[in-house]
Design an enzyme around this catalytic site. Sequence first.
Site, short mmCIF file in Angstrom:
data_model
loop_
_atom_site.label_atom_id
_atom_site.label_comp_id
_atom_site.label_asym_id
_atom_site.label_seq_id
_atom_site.Cartn_x
_atom_site.Cartn_y
_atom_site.Cartn_z
N HIS A 146 41.72 -42.20 -9.69
CA HIS A 146 42.44 -41.01 -9.93
C HIS A 146 43.55 -40.52 -8.93
CE1 HIS A 146 43.03 -36.82 -11.26
NE2 HIS A 146 42.67 -36.40 -10.39
N ASP A 170 38.17 -31.01 -3.13
CA ASP A 170 39.54 -31.09 -3.82
C ASP A 170 40.18 -30.21 -3.03
OD1 ASP A 170 40.97 -31.55 -6.03
OD2 ASP A 170 40.11 -30.44 -7.37
#
Length: 516
Positions: free
Chosen positions: A371, A228
Amino acid sequence: MRLHSFATVLSFSSLSVGLASAANLGRSPVLPKRKASILIDPAAQPDLPTIGEAKAAASAVNLNLTDVQADILLGMKKDKELFFFFSIADAKVFKAKLKTVVLPLVTSTDQILNRTTEPDTMLNIAFSQTGLTALNITDDLGDAPFAGGQLKDIGNLNDPGTTNWVPQFVGTSIHGVILLASGSVDNVNTELATLKTKLGSSIKEVYSLEAAARPGNQQGHEHFGYLDGISNPSVEGFQPTPFPGQAVVPTGEILVGESGDKVQRPAWAKDGSFLVFRQLEQLVPEFNKFLTDNPIRAPGLTAQQGSDLLGARMIGRWKSGAPVFLSPLHDDPVLGGDNQRNNNFTYVEPGQTHTNLTDLASESKCPFSAHIRKTRPRADLGLPEGSSNDGSIQGSSNHHIVRGGIPYGPEVSSDEATSNKTKTERGLAFVAYQSNIVNGFQFLQRRWANNAGFVTGNTGFDPIIGANKGLPRNVSALDLTNPSRTITLTTDFVVSRGGEYFFSPSLSALSKTFSA
Ligand code: N7H
């Protein structure tokens, strides 16, 4: 909830000895990549600017980084972090202590960028609307979701009511949040204990959440296992040179009152930012089971590879961080780890400026629903981002946030892995900064992730964060062997446990407007 044990961080004194001897030898010291820092710095994430670079960038747009709280522009680089939610019990005493006790501890952006001024524990503070009211600060900050609080915004976010919400988030009794971050939990706890003693009965603890970067080679990865913090925007006035593929955003898209913020606000709000906090539980064993049960059966792929491909297409990146658009069938850890290449794509081939939204082939490398494509559609809205938007698509390019979250909760236990069932809560302490919640977090969640018709026709929901009030969610084009196939997700792998909207003021506002 218990945190993992931590590695000892190299102390600054041992580092400075090394630097001194290098200097004595007449060589310029080679600075390690923030080794001694309280922050993590995975190679795949964009580097923070040096203090010199940031100051030069800031002076070019007349920004004072000494006045901006550190967390706003930092991104997902915290190691251990504690979110301490409080209410104000005695406003008069609190205002006095804010100046004498809290303000000296508040970490600014320039402070965190400089290893010689970086504190052992970073401290930031932000207030909710009811917190401002408790302090008798009556100015309208010009942001409707902030003014109403997150609970009131629940319909826009499509949470299935408050059944799953942490009870303390239901209501408006949280007046503020203190963020404490460090390289060790001991540091965080010591700082908190000191602070609590000094603030005494002027505040009441409502709730707190401990969070930590994941251990070992999972550092920087969220709980599903994906790296991330790769694609945060490059904010003007902070970062002089964007990393390839980073969105470059005007200072005012993140900081209130700066160039690009078009809303009328009180003067004291300048250089503050709205902080969206969400406690997002992740059902990791259930997510893994779903991938195992539904491998994409592409020619030449084993079942395991087909499952990995499904997960990667749901997110838009492989676990290493490599984007599926650049590596459509297999993970490529070398690409994933290279911050010069891992964000350098637009969803169209070089030379093209707009995705053909009616051609299924446009989703062969990455589904529209992935996403990262839902939350930053890049060329799907035309390049440069959104500029050639013809109005037929909701939104344009001013929908960026700086994500500053961190994982919370333990690693998956062997019992959970074998039973495919979550037994202890874990997830993402989601933090987003922006100058406008309607254009920032709320837009990404409501108009894009939750909108089955975005980016086009039957794209379906964002399979990671898209919410449909707990009802099943349809997602298209996950299966590249049959892009017109719709997959129905009956489980929300990310469950909202609620949160609150805050405003993180500048240090000078904390001193003048918030203190007595
Ligand atoms: Fe996401 N994940 O692991 O699936 N996110 N996110 N996010 N997210 C991103 O590119 C994740 C959430 C954005 O610029 C990555 O840095 C999880 C919310 C945006 O290309 C991964 C949760 C919102 C981006 C995850 C969660 C966003 C982004 C790839 C919740 C906004 C950048 C790493 C538990 C409403 C897109 C990277 C771009 C990236 C995950 C929440 C937004 C791996 C698990 C609530 C804008």
